[in-house]
Enzyme design. Structure first.
Site, PDB file in Angstrom:
ATOM      1  N   LYS A 101       9.234  23.354 -13.556  1.00  0.00           N
ATOM      2  CA  LYS A 101       8.293  22.255 -13.309  1.00  0.00           C
ATOM      3  C   LYS A 101       7.953  22.166 -11.821  1.00  0.00           C
ATOM      4  CE  LYS A 101       6.794  17.671 -14.313  1.00  0.00           C
ATOM      5  NZ  LYS A 101       6.925  16.372 -14.886  1.00  0.00           N
ATOM      6  N   GLU A 104      -2.852  17.655 -11.239  1.00  0.00           N
ATOM      7  CA  GLU A 104      -3.280  18.114 -12.573  1.00  0.00           C
ATOM      8  C   GLU A 104      -4.763  18.476 -12.638  1.00  0.00           C
ATOM      9  OE1 GLU A 104      -1.229  16.123 -15.874  1.00  0.00           O
ATOM     10  OE2 GLU A 104      -3.010  16.507 -17.078  1.00  0.00           O
ATOM     11  N   ARG A 150      -1.145  22.423 -13.897  1.00  0.00           N
ATOM     12  CA  ARG A 150      -0.241  21.343 -14.342  1.00  0.00           C
ATOM     13  C   ARG A 150      -0.550  20.912 -15.776  1.00  0.00           C
ATOM     14  NH1 ARG A 150       2.281  16.255 -10.925  1.00  0.00           N
ATOM     15  NH2 ARG A 150       3.529  15.481 -12.644  1.00  0.00           N
ATOM     16  N   HIS A 165       1.459  18.373 -26.366  1.00  0.00           N
ATOM     17  CA  HIS A 165       1.243  16.945 -26.156  1.00  0.00           C
ATOM     18  C   HIS A 165      -0.073  16.429 -26.746  1.00  0.00           C
ATOM     19  CE1 HIS A 165       4.687  17.388 -23.577  1.00  0.00           C
ATOM     20  NE2 HIS A 165       4.677  16.116 -23.227  1.00  0.00           N
ATOM     21  N   GLU A 207      11.328  19.077 -24.121  1.00  0.00           N
ATOM     22  CA  GLU A 207      10.607  19.359 -22.866  1.00  0.00           C
ATOM     23  C   GLU A 207      11.171  20.609 -22.181  1.00  0.00           C
ATOM     24  OE1 GLU A 207       7.857  17.825 -21.958  1.00  0.00           O
ATOM     25  OE2 GLU A 207       7.893  15.933 -23.053  1.00  0.00           O
ATOM     26  N   LYS A 225       4.374  11.576 -11.121  1.00  0.00           N
ATOM     27  CA  LYS A 225       3.490  10.770 -11.976  1.00  0.00           C
ATOM     28  C   LYS A 225       4.147   9.408 -12.151  1.00  0.00           C
ATOM     29  CE  LYS A 225       0.827  13.938 -14.867  1.00  0.00           C
ATOM     30  NZ  LYS A 225       0.599  14.436 -16.239  1.00  0.00           N
ATOM     31  N   ARG A 239       0.819  -1.240   0.000  1.00  0.00           N
ATOM     32  CA  ARG A 239       0.000   0.000   0.000  1.00  0.00           C
ATOM     33  C   ARG A 239       0.839   1.271   0.000  1.00  0.00           C
ATOM     34  NH1 ARG A 239      -3.014  -3.104   3.728  1.00  0.00           N
ATOM     35  NH2 ARG A 239      -4.860  -3.973   2.728  1.00  0.00           N
ATOM     36  N   ASN A 268       1.272  20.008 -20.640  1.00  0.00           N
ATOM     37  CA  ASN A 268       0.892  19.226 -21.823  1.00  0.00           C
ATOM     38  C   ASN A 268       0.973  20.048 -23.108  1.00  0.00           C
ATOM     39  OD1 ASN A 268       0.391  16.979 -20.254  1.00  0.00           O
ATOM     40  ND2 ASN A 268      -1.721  17.599 -19.842  1.00  0.00           N
ATOM     41  N   HIS A 285       0.930  13.292 -28.647  1.00  0.00           N
ATOM     42  CA  HIS A 285       0.529  11.900 -28.382  1.00  0.00           C
ATOM     43  C   HIS A 285      -0.056  11.265 -29.637  1.00  0.00           C
ATOM     44  CE1 HIS A 285       0.276  12.781 -23.820  1.00  0.00           C
ATOM     45  NE2 HIS A 285       1.437  12.249 -24.126  1.00  0.00           N
ATOM     46  N   HIS A 334       9.138  10.071 -28.325  1.00  0.00           N
ATOM     47  CA  HIS A 334       8.228  10.958 -27.588  1.00  0.00           C
ATOM     48  C   HIS A 334       8.656  12.424 -27.759  1.00  0.00           C
ATOM     49  CE1 HIS A 334       5.536  12.452 -24.505  1.00  0.00           C
ATOM     50  NE2 HIS A 334       6.562  13.026 -23.898  1.00  0.00           N
TER      51      HIS A 334
END
Ligand code: GLY
Length: 357
Positions: free
Chosen positions: A224, A234, A238, A245, A182, A140, A118, A242, A249, A262
């Protein structure tokens, strides 16, 4: 060495940024802990050995799992290999996981830490420029599902991040370009002065200049850090991360995850998002040209010649959002350093923005 503080609701932790900072002194708070190292098989032997020696010296119990890092292996099956080792070796809730590798290893180790018993602690030692400025900051964590990237994951912040530019020595040019995508993104959404600095130093950065890279990494992590400290999960700001992105993506899927990395897809996506920004938010032409010039400089001639079928790309964008239960949002720029989240954009405007020159 610089210490950048990340202060989120769930945890405060430092990112140490410097050259040659992997040593016992910088890890002494983990002495006498049970340590599992998850390491990317591609890490240079000398670095691997150095980290193995430090961790096995300071730990009360030490074990490791070596992973062949690729998107296919960012899977439930590989995650089970990590759990199996933890369980077979009897690691307790007080253990700590270490990741030594790029974004895939950082994300997977983080998710194993988020879920084992956990939730246990973890430390990241990112080894690529991309993971140093992105995956290692902000908590993330995820694995892929056969139906989509990063579909299973959690927000789980590390205890510490060690960002050592010594690890970048063996990076290929394409990996430097990926990270730079980035880094440029961070400047575009939040820092005009940094953008100007990047314009002035892009050649040195592309050449892998140590001193300049260290400056760019630090600044990028600071940006960041500010964003994720305000919005860990997010819900708002946040989402700015993206930028490029939504297109990016879809571009990755368009190329079956093989044709474009990427970072390349994000860079191409940023060019398209910049075109769209001029159309929707009246981004000044002179700024649009500056952005495109900088982003184009990190793409190859061949990539810049890529032509996309706009309707197919839009279909892929919508499918991606639907799968994740999101709306089709775009992060756009009203000027360099000023981002906004927009939805309900006319398809004709999106189509017009799908070009790289
Ligand atoms: N890579 C974007 C984020 O961390 O939110």
């Amino acid at each position: 060495m610089k210490e950048i503080k990340i202060n989120t609701k769930s945890r405060n932790y430092p990112v140490l940024v410097g050259t040659d900072i992997l040593n016992e002194k910088n890890l002494n708070e983990f002495s006498n802990k049970e340590i599992l190292l998850v390491v990317d098989s591609k890490i240079e032997d000398s670095i691997k050995k150095e980290v193995q020696i430090i961790l096995s010296n300071i730990s009360s119990k030490y074990s490791e799992v070596i992973i062949e890092a690729n998107e296919e292996n960012k899977s439930n099956a590989t995650l089970s290999v990590i759990y199996d080792e933890l369980i077979e070796q009897g690691f307790s809730r007080d253990c700590i996981l270490f990741a030594l590798g790029g974004g895939i290893v950082c994300d997977m180790t983080g998710f194993a830490a988020a879920t084992y018993l956990r939730g246990v602690d973890f430390v990241l030692i990112p080894s690529t420029l991309l993971s140093q400025v992105d995956a290692s900051v902000g908590g993330k964590t995820a694995i892929n599902h056969p139906k989509g990237k990063n579909m299973i994951g959690a927000f789980h912040q590390p205890s510490k991040v060690l960002t050592d530019t010594k690890l970048l020595k063996s990076l290929e040019k394409v990996q430097i370009r990926e990270g730079l995508a980035e880094i440029i993104k961070h400047a575009l959404i939040k820092d005009k002065t940094f953008f100007k600095w990047l314009e002035e130093n892009i050649e040195d950065l592309l050449e892998g200049n140590d001193v300049k890279l260290l400056q760019a990494i630090s600044k990028s992590i600071e940006i960041k850090a500010e964003v994720v400290s305000q919005d860990e999960t997010e819900q708002g700001i946040r989402k700015w991360l993206n930028f490029g992105h939504t297109f990016g993506h879809a571009i990755e899927v368009y190329g079956n995850y093989k044709k474009f990395s990427h970072g390349e897809a994000v860079a191409m996506g940023m060019v398209m998002a910049t075109n769209l920004s001029q159309k929707i938010l009246n981004l000044e032409k002179v700024e649009k040209d500056k952005i495109k010039h900088l982003v184009q400089s990190i793409l190859t001639e061949e990539l810049l010649k890529t032509e996309f079928h706009p309707k197919n790309l839009i279909k892929l964008m919508s499918a991606d959002k639907k799968k994740k239960g999101d709306n089709l949002n775009f992060i756009l720029l009203s000027s360099i350093g000023e981002a906004q989240i927009l939805s309900d954009i006319e398809e004709s405007d999106i189509i017009e923005s799908i070009k790289l020159t």
